[in-house]
Design a protein around this motif. Sequence first.
Motif, PDB file in Angstrom:
ATOM      1  N   MET A   1      10.822  -4.555 108.568  1.00  9.86           N
ATOM      2  CA  MET A   1      10.018  -5.494 108.658  1.00  9.86           C
ATOM      3  C   MET A   1       9.757  -5.929 106.880  1.00  9.86           C
ATOM      4  O   MET A   1       9.424  -4.965 106.358  1.00  9.86           O
ATOM      5  CB  MET A   1       8.733  -5.346 109.315  1.00  9.86           C
ATOM      6  CG  MET A   1       7.889  -6.950 109.392  1.00  9.86           C
ATOM      7  SD  MET A   1       6.369  -7.006 110.196  1.00  9.86           S
ATOM      8  CE  MET A   1       7.023  -6.742 111.899  1.00  9.86           C
ATOM      9  N   THR A   2      10.151  -6.985 106.449  1.00 10.36           N
ATOM     10  CA  THR A   2      10.209  -7.565 105.176  1.00 10.36           C
ATOM     11  C   THR A   2       8.829  -7.630 104.682  1.00 10.36           C
ATOM     12  O   THR A   2       8.028  -8.545 105.488  1.00 10.36           O
ATOM     13  CB  THR A   2      10.872  -8.581 104.782  1.00 10.36           C
ATOM     14  OG1 THR A   2      12.222  -8.399 105.032  1.00 10.36           O
ATOM     15  CG2 THR A   2      10.763  -9.133 103.452  1.00 10.36           C
ATOM     16  N   ARG A   3       8.239  -7.209 103.690  1.00  9.42           N
ATOM     17  CA  ARG A   3       6.818  -7.413 103.211  1.00  9.42           C
ATOM     18  C   ARG A   3       6.815  -8.330 102.495  1.00  9.42           C
ATOM     19  O   ARG A   3       7.225  -8.403 101.070  1.00  9.42           O
ATOM     20  CB  ARG A   3       6.267  -6.028 102.852  1.00  9.42           C
ATOM     21  CG  ARG A   3       4.843  -6.328 102.256  1.00  9.42           C
ATOM     22  CD  ARG A   3       4.303  -5.095 102.008  1.00  9.42           C
ATOM     23  NE  ARG A   3       2.858  -5.303 101.559  1.00  9.42           N
ATOM     24  CZ  ARG A   3       2.320  -5.162 100.234  1.00  9.42           C
ATOM     25  NH1 ARG A   3       3.148  -5.297  99.422  1.00  9.42           N
ATOM     26  NH2 ARG A   3       1.178  -5.274 100.388  1.00  9.42           N
ATOM     27  N   VAL A   4       5.945  -9.478 102.456  1.00 13.27           N
ATOM     28  CA  VAL A   4       5.629 -10.484 101.575  1.00 13.27           C
ATOM     29  C   VAL A   4       4.339 -10.523 101.035  1.00 13.27           C
ATOM     30  O   VAL A   4       3.572 -10.573 101.877  1.00 13.27           O
ATOM     31  CB  VAL A   4       6.058 -12.106 102.307  1.00 13.27           C
ATOM     32  CG1 VAL A   4       6.191 -13.192 101.368  1.00 13.27           C
ATOM     33  CG2 VAL A   4       7.331 -11.917 103.032  1.00 13.27           C
ATOM     34  N   LEU A   5       4.178 -10.713  99.677  1.00 15.59           N
ATOM     35  CA  LEU A   5       2.983 -11.011  99.086  1.00 15.59           C
ATOM     36  C   LEU A   5       2.815 -12.280  98.911  1.00 15.59           C
ATOM     37  O   LEU A   5       3.529 -12.654  97.971  1.00 15.59           O
ATOM     38  CB  LEU A   5       2.844 -10.193  97.818  1.00 15.59           C
ATOM     39  CG  LEU A   5       1.430 -10.270  97.095  1.00 15.59           C
ATOM     40  CD1 LEU A   5       0.291  -9.760  98.037  1.00 15.59           C
ATOM     41  CD2 LEU A   5       1.546  -9.200  95.953  1.00 15.59           C
ATOM     42  N   VAL A   6       2.063 -13.070  99.108  1.00 14.78           N
ATOM     43  CA  VAL A   6       1.531 -14.530  99.020  1.00 14.78           C
ATOM     44  C   VAL A   6       0.456 -14.526  97.969  1.00 14.78           C
ATOM     45  O   VAL A   6      -0.716 -14.105  98.542  1.00 14.78           O
ATOM     46  CB  VAL A   6       1.413 -15.372 100.138  1.00 14.78           C
ATOM     47  CG1 VAL A   6       1.308 -16.641  99.736  1.00 14.78           C
ATOM     48  CG2 VAL A   6       2.478 -15.168 100.924  1.00 14.78           C
ATOM     49  N   ILE A   7       0.501 -15.096  96.707  1.00 18.25           N
ATOM     50  CA  ILE A   7      -0.533 -15.109  95.938  1.00 18.25           C
ATOM     51  C   ILE A   7      -1.044 -16.683  95.564  1.00 18.25           C
ATOM     52  O   ILE A   7       0.027 -17.343  95.104  1.00 18.25           O
ATOM     53  CB  ILE A   7      -0.065 -14.802  94.411  1.00 18.25           C
ATOM     54  CG1 ILE A   7       0.394 -12.951  94.714  1.00 18.25           C
ATOM     55  CG2 ILE A   7      -1.291 -14.580  93.647  1.00 18.25           C
ATOM     56  CD1 ILE A   7       1.198 -12.648  93.525  1.00 18.25           C
ATOM     57  N   ASP A   8      -2.128 -17.101  96.162  1.00 22.73           N
ATOM     58  CA  ASP A   8      -2.219 -18.462  96.118  1.00 22.73           C
ATOM     59  C   ASP A   8      -4.160 -18.420  96.107  1.00 22.73           C
ATOM     60  O   ASP A   8      -4.494 -17.755  97.311  1.00 22.73           O
ATOM     61  CB  ASP A   8      -1.768 -19.431  96.958  1.00 22.73           C
ATOM     62  CG  ASP A   8      -1.845 -20.882  96.799  1.00 22.73           C
ATOM     63  OD1 ASP A   8      -2.690 -21.502  96.790  1.00 22.73           O
ATOM     64  OD2 ASP A   8      -0.731 -21.261  96.629  1.00 22.73           O
ATOM     65  N   ASP A   9      -4.643 -19.515  95.785  1.00 20.79           N
ATOM     66  CA  ASP A   9      -6.317 -19.489  95.687  1.00 20.79           C
ATOM     67  C   ASP A   9      -6.584 -20.776  96.829  1.00 20.79           C
ATOM     68  O   ASP A   9      -7.741 -20.709  96.943  1.00 20.79           O
ATOM     69  CB  ASP A   9      -6.932 -19.949  94.572  1.00 20.79           C
ATOM     70  CG  ASP A   9      -6.310 -21.258  93.781  1.00 20.79           C
ATOM     71  OD1 ASP A   9      -5.466 -21.741  94.240  1.00 20.79           O
ATOM     72  OD2 ASP A   9      -7.046 -21.817  93.170  1.00 20.79           O
ATOM     73  N   THR A  20       3.479 -18.846 109.335  1.00 27.21           N
ATOM     74  CA  THR A  20       4.555 -19.053 109.361  1.00 27.21           C
ATOM     75  C   THR A  20       5.456 -17.843 109.053  1.00 27.21           C
ATOM     76  O   THR A  20       6.590 -17.711 109.854  1.00 27.21           O
ATOM     77  CB  THR A  20       4.791 -20.136 108.509  1.00 27.21           C
ATOM     78  OG1 THR A  20       4.188 -21.497 108.658  1.00 27.21           O
ATOM     79  CG2 THR A  20       6.450 -20.620 108.496  1.00 27.21           C
ATOM     80  N   LEU A  21       5.176 -17.243 108.133  1.00 28.99           N
ATOM     81  CA  LEU A  21       5.745 -15.951 107.714  1.00 28.99           C
ATOM     82  C   LEU A  21       5.832 -14.858 108.725  1.00 28.99           C
ATOM     83  O   LEU A  21       6.961 -14.256 109.170  1.00 28.99           O
ATOM     84  CB  LEU A  21       5.316 -15.431 106.433  1.00 28.99           C
ATOM     85  CG  LEU A  21       5.823 -16.439 105.337  1.00 28.99           C
ATOM     86  CD1 LEU A  21       4.852 -15.795 104.053  1.00 28.99           C
ATOM     87  CD2 LEU A  21       7.249 -16.301 104.984  1.00 28.99           C
ATOM     88  N   ARG A  22       4.808 -14.829 109.382  1.00 29.27           N
ATOM     89  CA  ARG A  22       4.494 -13.902 110.588  1.00 29.27           C
ATOM     90  C   ARG A  22       5.552 -14.046 111.834  1.00 29.27           C
ATOM     91  O   ARG A  22       5.976 -13.480 112.530  1.00 29.27           O
ATOM     92  CB  ARG A  22       3.134 -13.468 111.066  1.00 29.27           C
ATOM     93  CG  ARG A  22       2.474 -12.765 109.815  1.00 29.27           C
ATOM     94  CD  ARG A  22       1.041 -12.564 110.343  1.00 29.27           C
ATOM     95  NE  ARG A  22       0.160 -11.585 109.375  1.00 29.27           N
ATOM     96  CZ  ARG A  22      -1.118 -11.409 109.301  1.00 29.27           C
ATOM     97  NH1 ARG A  22      -1.886 -11.891 110.278  1.00 29.27           N
ATOM     98  NH2 ARG A  22      -1.754 -10.374 108.367  1.00 29.27           N
ATOM     99  N   ALA A  23       5.339 -15.468 111.967  1.00 26.93           N
ATOM    100  CA  ALA A  23       6.333 -15.955 113.213  1.00 26.93           C
ATOM    101  C   ALA A  23       7.831 -15.746 112.734  1.00 26.93           C
ATOM    102  O   ALA A  23       8.608 -15.717 113.504  1.00 26.93           O
ATOM    103  CB  ALA A  23       5.892 -17.514 113.209  1.00 26.93           C
ATOM    104  N   ALA A  24       8.095 -15.689 111.593  1.00 27.00           N
ATOM    105  CA  ALA A  24       9.633 -15.611 111.071  1.00 27.00           C
ATOM    106  C   ALA A  24       9.735 -14.071 111.046  1.00 27.00           C
ATOM    107  O   ALA A  24      11.069 -13.781 110.388  1.00 27.00           O
ATOM    108  CB  ALA A  24       9.706 -16.203 109.596  1.00 27.00           C
ATOM    109  N   GLY A  25       9.044 -13.282 111.635  1.00 26.40           N
ATOM    110  CA  GLY A  25       9.323 -11.894 111.380  1.00 26.40           C
ATOM    111  C   GLY A  25       8.824 -11.007 110.220  1.00 26.40           C
ATOM    112  O   GLY A  25       9.118  -9.782 110.006  1.00 26.40           O
ATOM    113  N   HIS A  26       7.916 -11.683 109.372  1.00 30.91           N
ATOM    114  CA  HIS A  26       7.579 -10.871 108.372  1.00 30.91           C
ATOM    115  C   HIS A  26       6.166 -10.050 108.272  1.00 30.91           C
ATOM    116  O   HIS A  26       5.352 -10.767 108.814  1.00 30.91           O
ATOM    117  CB  HIS A  26       7.567 -11.680 106.883  1.00 30.91           C
ATOM    118  CG  HIS A  26       9.044 -12.558 106.644  1.00 30.91           C
ATOM    119  ND1 HIS A  26       9.990 -11.702 106.193  1.00 30.91           N
ATOM    120  CD2 HIS A  26       9.333 -13.852 106.529  1.00 30.91           C
ATOM    121  CE1 HIS A  26      11.187 -12.721 106.164  1.00 30.91           C
ATOM    122  NE2 HIS A  26      10.756 -13.912 106.489  1.00 30.91           N
ATOM    123  N   ASP A  27       6.061  -9.055 107.510  1.00 31.34           N
ATOM    124  CA  ASP A  27       4.746  -8.532 107.231  1.00 31.34           C
ATOM    125  C   ASP A  27       4.173  -9.374 106.140  1.00 31.34           C
ATOM    126  O   ASP A  27       4.670  -9.130 105.015  1.00 31.34           O
ATOM    127  CB  ASP A  27       4.695  -7.212 107.207  1.00 31.34           C
ATOM    128  CG  ASP A  27       3.436  -6.284 106.992  1.00 31.34           C
ATOM    129  OD1 ASP A  27       2.546  -7.170 107.381  1.00 31.34           O
ATOM    130  OD2 ASP A  27       3.349  -5.401 106.362  1.00 31.34           O
TER     131      ASP A  27
END
Length: 224
Positions: A1-9, A20-27
């Motif tokens: 599973m691809t791990r995505v780090l999202v940085i936003d305030d 959305t990203l989890r629904a697309a199969g990402h961690d």
Amino acid sequence: MTRVLVIDDDPHLLRALRITLRAAGHDVDTAPDGRTALQRAAAVPPDVIVLDLGLPDLDGTEVLAALRPSYAGPVLVLSARADSQDKVRALDAGADDYVTKPFDMSEFLARLRAALRRGPGEPTDPVVTTDHFTVDLANRRVTVGGAPVRLTPTEWALLEPLIRHPGRLIGQRQLLQTVWGPAYEKETHYLRVYLAQLRRKLEPDPAHPRYLRTESGMGYRFTP
């Protein structure tokens, strides 16, 4: 599973992207500010980073510059800044793509997939050679005219990010954070002292540096 780090305030955007990203199969991991992001990226390096530029503590380009010495994966900037100069600065700092807010989620996912297909750049510890000195990043060795030159740990920590990004301006604040930590963000005299030491060891004419250049009030640049 691809791990995505999202940085936003923006907590609402973080929630939407997480779903959305989890629904697309990402961690998915998230960070609301730059310092938290740097800590999380260092603890568990993600496969791809989604980065906002307008963070509450650090500018996104500073976060990007801090990531790049050790992180080779793709970085997708997601920002409300639409000015072309903001895009140029982000791309020059190491971003792989730039999406302007507000954005279409399907386009964002397509760009994310493209970034992941490109994958990380080749992890390299290059040997950088100039007319006067050579820096072997893998073995942490410097020679001038073929003779070894000893650098202190602090000198090496300051030289390495410059050497790894030839031609790129590295900001004063970023160098201070990288070498000495966040508490030293305003201690610009540290940079002057240690750059002078490096120039005495590496430059043919330290008073008129050819390789370790100062951009007044902004930062430093290695010009091979």
